[in-house]
Design a protein around this motif. Structure first.
Motif, PDB file in Angstrom:
ATOM      1  N   ALA A  87       0.814  -1.218   0.000  1.00 30.72           N
ATOM      2  CA  ALA A  87       0.000   0.000   0.000  1.00 30.72           C
ATOM      3  C   ALA A  87       0.848   1.268   0.000  1.00 30.72           C
ATOM      4  O   ALA A  87       0.306   2.378  -0.017  1.00 30.72           O
ATOM      5  CB  ALA A  87      -0.916   0.006   1.224  1.00 30.72           C
ATOM      6  N   LYS A  88       2.169   1.115   0.017  1.00 32.67           N
ATOM      7  CA  LYS A  88       3.047   2.294   0.002  1.00 32.67           C
ATOM      8  C   LYS A  88       2.737   3.169  -1.206  1.00 32.67           C
ATOM      9  O   LYS A  88       2.484   2.682  -2.306  1.00 32.67           O
ATOM     10  CB  LYS A  88       4.513   1.861  -0.042  1.00 32.67           C
ATOM     11  CG  LYS A  88       4.990   1.093   1.194  1.00 32.67           C
ATOM     12  CD  LYS A  88       5.122   1.986   2.397  1.00 32.67           C
ATOM     13  CE  LYS A  88       5.734   1.246   3.574  1.00 32.67           C
ATOM     14  NZ  LYS A  88       5.819   2.081   4.776  1.00 32.67           N
ATOM     15  N   ASP A 120      -0.936 -12.810  -8.197  1.00 32.70           N
ATOM     16  CA  ASP A 120      -2.118 -12.018  -8.518  1.00 32.70           C
ATOM     17  C   ASP A 120      -1.761 -10.539  -8.396  1.00 32.70           C
ATOM     18  O   ASP A 120      -0.674 -10.177  -7.962  1.00 32.70           O
ATOM     19  CB  ASP A 120      -3.332 -12.382  -7.645  1.00 32.70           C
ATOM     20  CG  ASP A 120      -3.063 -12.192  -6.167  1.00 32.70           C
ATOM     21  OD1 ASP A 120      -2.612 -11.092  -5.779  1.00 32.70           O
ATOM     22  OD2 ASP A 120      -3.314 -13.121  -5.386  1.00 32.70           O
ATOM     23  N   GLN A 121      -2.702  -9.683  -8.774  1.00 34.67           N
ATOM     24  CA  GLN A 121      -2.433  -8.246  -8.850  1.00 34.67           C
ATOM     25  C   GLN A 121      -2.098  -7.637  -7.486  1.00 34.67           C
ATOM     26  O   GLN A 121      -1.317  -6.691  -7.390  1.00 34.67           O
ATOM     27  CB  GLN A 121      -3.645  -7.525  -9.458  1.00 34.67           C
ATOM     28  CG  GLN A 121      -3.392  -6.052  -9.770  1.00 34.67           C
ATOM     29  CD  GLN A 121      -4.528  -5.436 -10.542  1.00 34.67           C
ATOM     30  OE1 GLN A 121      -5.110  -6.085 -11.414  1.00 34.67           O
ATOM     31  NE2 GLN A 121      -4.864  -4.188 -10.246  1.00 34.67           N
ATOM     32  N   ARG A 168      -2.140   4.378  -7.508  1.00 36.88           N
ATOM     33  CA  ARG A 168      -1.123   5.211  -8.162  1.00 36.88           C
ATOM     34  C   ARG A 168       0.054   4.357  -8.620  1.00 36.88           C
ATOM     35  O   ARG A 168       0.553   4.517  -9.745  1.00 36.88           O
ATOM     36  CB  ARG A 168      -0.645   6.304  -7.196  1.00 36.88           C
ATOM     37  CG  ARG A 168       0.430   7.209  -7.765  1.00 36.88           C
ATOM     38  CD  ARG A 168       0.734   8.359  -6.799  1.00 36.88           C
ATOM     39  NE  ARG A 168       1.818   9.188  -7.303  1.00 36.88           N
ATOM     40  CZ  ARG A 168       3.098   8.943  -7.076  1.00 36.88           C
ATOM     41  NH1 ARG A 168       3.445   7.903  -6.352  1.00 36.88           N
ATOM     42  NH2 ARG A 168       4.017   9.734  -7.570  1.00 36.88           N
ATOM     43  N   VAL A 169       0.479   3.440  -7.752  1.00 31.07           N
ATOM     44  CA  VAL A 169       1.587   2.547  -8.106  1.00 31.07           C
ATOM     45  C   VAL A 169       1.187   1.627  -9.253  1.00 31.07           C
ATOM     46  O   VAL A 169       1.992   1.335 -10.144  1.00 31.07           O
ATOM     47  CB  VAL A 169       2.036   1.726  -6.880  1.00 31.07           C
ATOM     48  CG1 VAL A 169       3.045   0.648  -7.278  1.00 31.07           C
ATOM     49  CG2 VAL A 169       2.644   2.638  -5.821  1.00 31.07           C
ATOM     50  N   ILE A 228      -9.847  -3.301 -10.020  1.00 29.39           N
ATOM     51  CA  ILE A 228      -9.253  -4.229  -9.047  1.00 29.39           C
ATOM     52  C   ILE A 228      -8.227  -3.505  -8.182  1.00 29.39           C
ATOM     53  O   ILE A 228      -8.143  -3.720  -6.966  1.00 29.39           O
ATOM     54  CB  ILE A 228      -8.602  -5.424  -9.772  1.00 29.39           C
ATOM     55  CG1 ILE A 228      -9.674  -6.304 -10.411  1.00 29.39           C
ATOM     56  CG2 ILE A 228      -7.753  -6.254  -8.802  1.00 29.39           C
ATOM     57  CD1 ILE A 228      -9.125  -7.406 -11.295  1.00 29.39           C
ATOM     58  N   SER A 229      -7.460  -2.617  -8.809  1.00 30.53           N
ATOM     59  CA  SER A 229      -6.456  -1.852  -8.072  1.00 30.53           C
ATOM     60  C   SER A 229      -7.114  -0.979  -7.002  1.00 30.53           C
ATOM     61  O   SER A 229      -6.632  -0.890  -5.871  1.00 30.53           O
ATOM     62  CB  SER A 229      -5.644  -0.980  -9.034  1.00 30.53           C
ATOM     63  OG  SER A 229      -4.702  -0.212  -8.326  1.00 30.53           O
ATOM     64  N   LEU A 230      -8.228  -0.322  -7.367  1.00 31.54           N
ATOM     65  CA  LEU A 230      -8.959   0.505  -6.394  1.00 31.54           C
ATOM     66  C   LEU A 230      -9.493  -0.358  -5.260  1.00 31.54           C
ATOM     67  O   LEU A 230      -9.487   0.048  -4.085  1.00 31.54           O
ATOM     68  CB  LEU A 230     -10.104   1.242  -7.090  1.00 31.54           C
ATOM     69  CG  LEU A 230      -9.701   2.377  -8.039  1.00 31.54           C
ATOM     70  CD1 LEU A 230     -10.910   2.871  -8.836  1.00 31.54           C
ATOM     71  CD2 LEU A 230      -9.088   3.537  -7.258  1.00 31.54           C
TER      72      LEU A 230
END
Length: 297
Positions: free
Chosen positions: A9-10, A38-39, A47-48, A84-86
């Protein structure tokens, strides 16, 4: 590339050293494919993820998730992975809030989280209680400080007396530290860690030993190892001695991290002699528990 013990989560790539190294290798053309289970193993920060997708698509790389190739040229795939990232970011944020809330509740009850301070242990329900095997060393440290003995001299006395360090309890486990001169990661066996002045100072200024367990805005009462009066006197002495110490002189050792011992392979490090007249380089082998008879140079 593994960022062991570092949260995905950095917000900055630089906060994940091995992940940043992978980015650099991708830009240099050293990486043509990236594989992840996995992602969420790549990121838990949107952002990353955007930076990662950009790095893959602009450096002619392939990204495989669970063994399957992910096509970022497909608009639907790009949209779905973005969602998925969100979701990953939301999950990390909610989990972090739950952990902080649980730690705060436990702190209010006098329970500890993580490793207990030296001289304490956890009972079966997680409450901090005095460890009578190590508490005598804590009382001795405070008494020595009250007698006017400095923290580095106290550390030396503890080593001479064979006092076990907190790290000695962890058997063959190692501490990984990054060399500030070379950037290399070096493993130190925890059982070989010696007492140091800064560790002693940290103990002398920790209110847990007078029965106050601090966590964020919470102060819980637990069993004290030293009296409140002794803790306060030691604290005042440390503050007074701090005011009497002049500015610390900084020295640059140009060959730190470059020269190694011919006998044991450990690094040579610069050190100012007590007289302050000249400097020497010494082998770090003995401090790491190695047998080395080479003299300083």
């Amino acid at each position: 590339y593994k960022d062991v013990g570092i949260s995905g989560a950095k917000n900055e790539v630089e906060e994940r050293p091995m992940f940043a190294e992978m980015f650099e290798d991708m830009v240099k053309g050293h990486v043509d494919s990236v594989f992840a289970i996995d992602q969420s193993r790549i990121e838990r920060n949107s952002r990353v993820w955007q930076l990662f997708v950009y790095a893959v698509t602009t450096n002619d790389c392939n990204y495989y998730e669970g063994g399957d190739l992910v096509d970022f040229e497909d608009p639907q795939t790009k949209f779905i992975t973005g969602v998925i990232s969100l979701a990953n970011e939301l999950y990390a944020a909610i989990t972090g809030q739950k952990v902080k809330s649980a730690n705060r509740r436990n702190a209010l009850k006098g329970k500890g989280h993580g490793e207990p301070p030296y001289g304490y242990k956890k009972d079966d329900e997680g409450y901090l209680i005095i460890d009578e095997e190590f508490a005598p060393y804590v009382r001795e440290i405070f008494q020595w400080s009250l007698d006017g003995i400095g923290t580095y001299t106290i550390a030396k006395k503890l080593i001479e007396n064979g006092a076990p360090t907190k790290s000695s309890l962890y058997g063959d486990k190692s501490i990984v530290r990054k060399d500030k001169y070379t950037g290399r990661e070096i493993k130190y066996p925890r059982k070989n860690v010696k007492w140091r002045g800064n560790v002693v100072h940290g103990m002398l200024t920790n209110p847990v030993y007078k029965g106050e367990r601090h966590y964020a805005d919470v102060v819980a009462k637990i069993d004290k190892i030293v009296s409140i009066e002794m803790w306060d006197l030691v604290s005042k002495n440390l503050e007074k001695n701090k005011k009497n110490v002049g500015p610390k002189t900084k020295f640059n050792y140009l060959i730190n991290g470059i020269v190694f011992c011919a006998e044991c392979g450990s690094e040579y490090r610069g050190k100012i002699k007590a007289s302050g007249r000249n400097t020497t380089y010494y082998c770090k082998g003995k401090s790491q528990g190695k047998s080395c008879d080479l003299k300083r140079g």
